[in-house]
Design an enzyme around this catalytic site. Sequence first.
Site, mmCIF file in Angstrom:
data_model
loop_
_atom_site.group_PDB
_atom_site.id
_atom_site.type_symbol
_atom_site.label_atom_id
_atom_site.label_comp_id
_atom_site.label_asym_id
_atom_site.label_seq_id
_atom_site.Cartn_x
_atom_site.Cartn_y
_atom_site.Cartn_z
ATOM 1 N N GLU A 204 0.798 -1.224 0.000
ATOM 2 C CA GLU A 204 0.000 0.000 0.000
ATOM 3 C C GLU A 204 0.834 1.281 0.000
ATOM 4 O O GLU A 204 0.997 1.973 1.002
ATOM 5 C CB GLU A 204 -0.979 -0.001 1.179
ATOM 6 C CG GLU A 204 -1.987 -1.124 1.106
ATOM 7 C CD GLU A 204 -3.075 -1.055 2.148
ATOM 8 O OE1 GLU A 204 -4.106 -1.733 1.981
ATOM 9 O OE2 GLU A 204 -2.908 -0.308 3.139
ATOM 10 N N GLU A 392 -5.567 -8.424 -0.016
ATOM 11 C CA GLU A 392 -6.355 -8.118 1.181
ATOM 12 C C GLU A 392 -7.787 -7.821 0.775
ATOM 13 O O GLU A 392 -8.037 -7.126 -0.208
ATOM 14 C CB GLU A 392 -5.829 -6.888 1.942
ATOM 15 C CG GLU A 392 -4.528 -7.067 2.673
ATOM 16 C CD GLU A 392 -4.126 -5.820 3.453
ATOM 17 O OE1 GLU A 392 -5.023 -5.015 3.807
ATOM 18 O OE2 GLU A 392 -2.927 -5.650 3.700
#
Length: 485
Positions: A204, A392
């Site tokens: 991320e 995720e």
Amino acid sequence: MAGSNRNGLNRRELGRLAAGAGLAGGALSSGVVRAAGAAGSMTRPFPDKFLWGCATASYQIEGGVHEGGRGPTIWDVFSHTPGKVANGDTGDVACDSYHRYPQDVALLKALGVSSYRMSIAWSRIFPDGRGKPNAAGLDYYKRVIDALHAAGIEPYVTLFHWDLPSRLPGEWQNRDTAYAYADYAGYTARALGDRVRHYMTVNELRCFTDLSHLQGIHAPGLKLGAKAVNQVRHHGVLAHGLGVQALRANAPSGTQVGIADNTVIYVPVMETPEHIAAARAATRAENAMFLTAIMEGRYLDSYLAGAGADAPVVKPGDMAAIGSKLDFLALNVYAPEWARASDNAKGYETIGHLPQSPHMASPWLYVGPEVAYWAVRHASELWHPSTIYISENGSSADDQMINGRVDDVDRVMYLRNYLGQFHRAIDDGFPLKGYFLWSLMDNFEWADGYTKRFGIHYTDFATQQRIPKLSAKWYSEVIRRNALV
């Protein structure tokens, strides 16, 4: 991969339109009707060898921050700074997985997963961020990975999940940190080459750059100007690219390398050709400084023009490294954004979240299952990766233990609907090969501390007992059937 016509509709959608127009006798529409029938059946199977897994991150679960030679990280500093984390919570103990990893491997085995996405704490390998490696830290991860292999579970290792060693001068504002990361990645690949076959470079980009250096809500908690933030972003993607090169140079042949990114995905306000094209264009342009640069090996002219004098300093060779070829693309998918067609210069306009938009326990986690489909489709149509994983996807919930059980039907609702949209992407021919549910257990949720629970196992942080929730039983059944339940 499903092909798209010039109007932006893929073959499956054309078939639906044909069937709706009474054209079910055609070869295209008859095949689509059969596919739609299978997708709409009670079984809704996933492909054979579809990868089912769970995901965690080192700082969120390990604890043991002063053990095994581990050096300090920016999250140690940040969480111990008053007012930065809810309730003054820290990751000092977290889920105590540093000591209890055999229990966690047992949880994974009981679920029936074939894979586990875990991260390595950089400062356990290099306590100072670079220099002399720490044998005790490396040995710890060898024990964890060996336990996974013994349970028949394949590790997918993320090398950087935000816990940057705090002794690195200048941290992400310093270009040299990208080179320190590459050294760490190369060393780790050599040391674990006989155990690990799948790496994700970083997790991320937007979070450890923007949330940390623009908004200041994550470690190190800075609020920099536009030029400094753009340079931090550049150092982040450069670290990824140099890391890919280091992994290629040091890992055994056949090792698979990718990235786990929370790309902002724009969902068309309605599925018409013009809005689909607008959402795809928005996804490409609004991620210009992150995944678009990585997948295309350059910064978009529109991004550089918009940044003007605040554009990052790019040195010769940077973009070639940043654009290093990946074996797979992994996406963290949670909340949607929306876009519609516009007559403006960009050809699209975005729509923000409304105050009344439904969300889960975390205020940012707006519910929009369609984002699961469009994440896979946009990435496929923009950049054509051969393999996509969902690294995720999951939900926070205000879980309560009642009579020894956690009946988290809200989380099951969320997961079922998102998995249905991932199934749609597979059914449309896009190369989604696996899914890592976030998370295996309740853990340290960054600035929210322990106030938000994302696990499918309830963690009693006083006793460190892990208790399966209803969602764990549901997910285990999904895995057992290899089908949506």
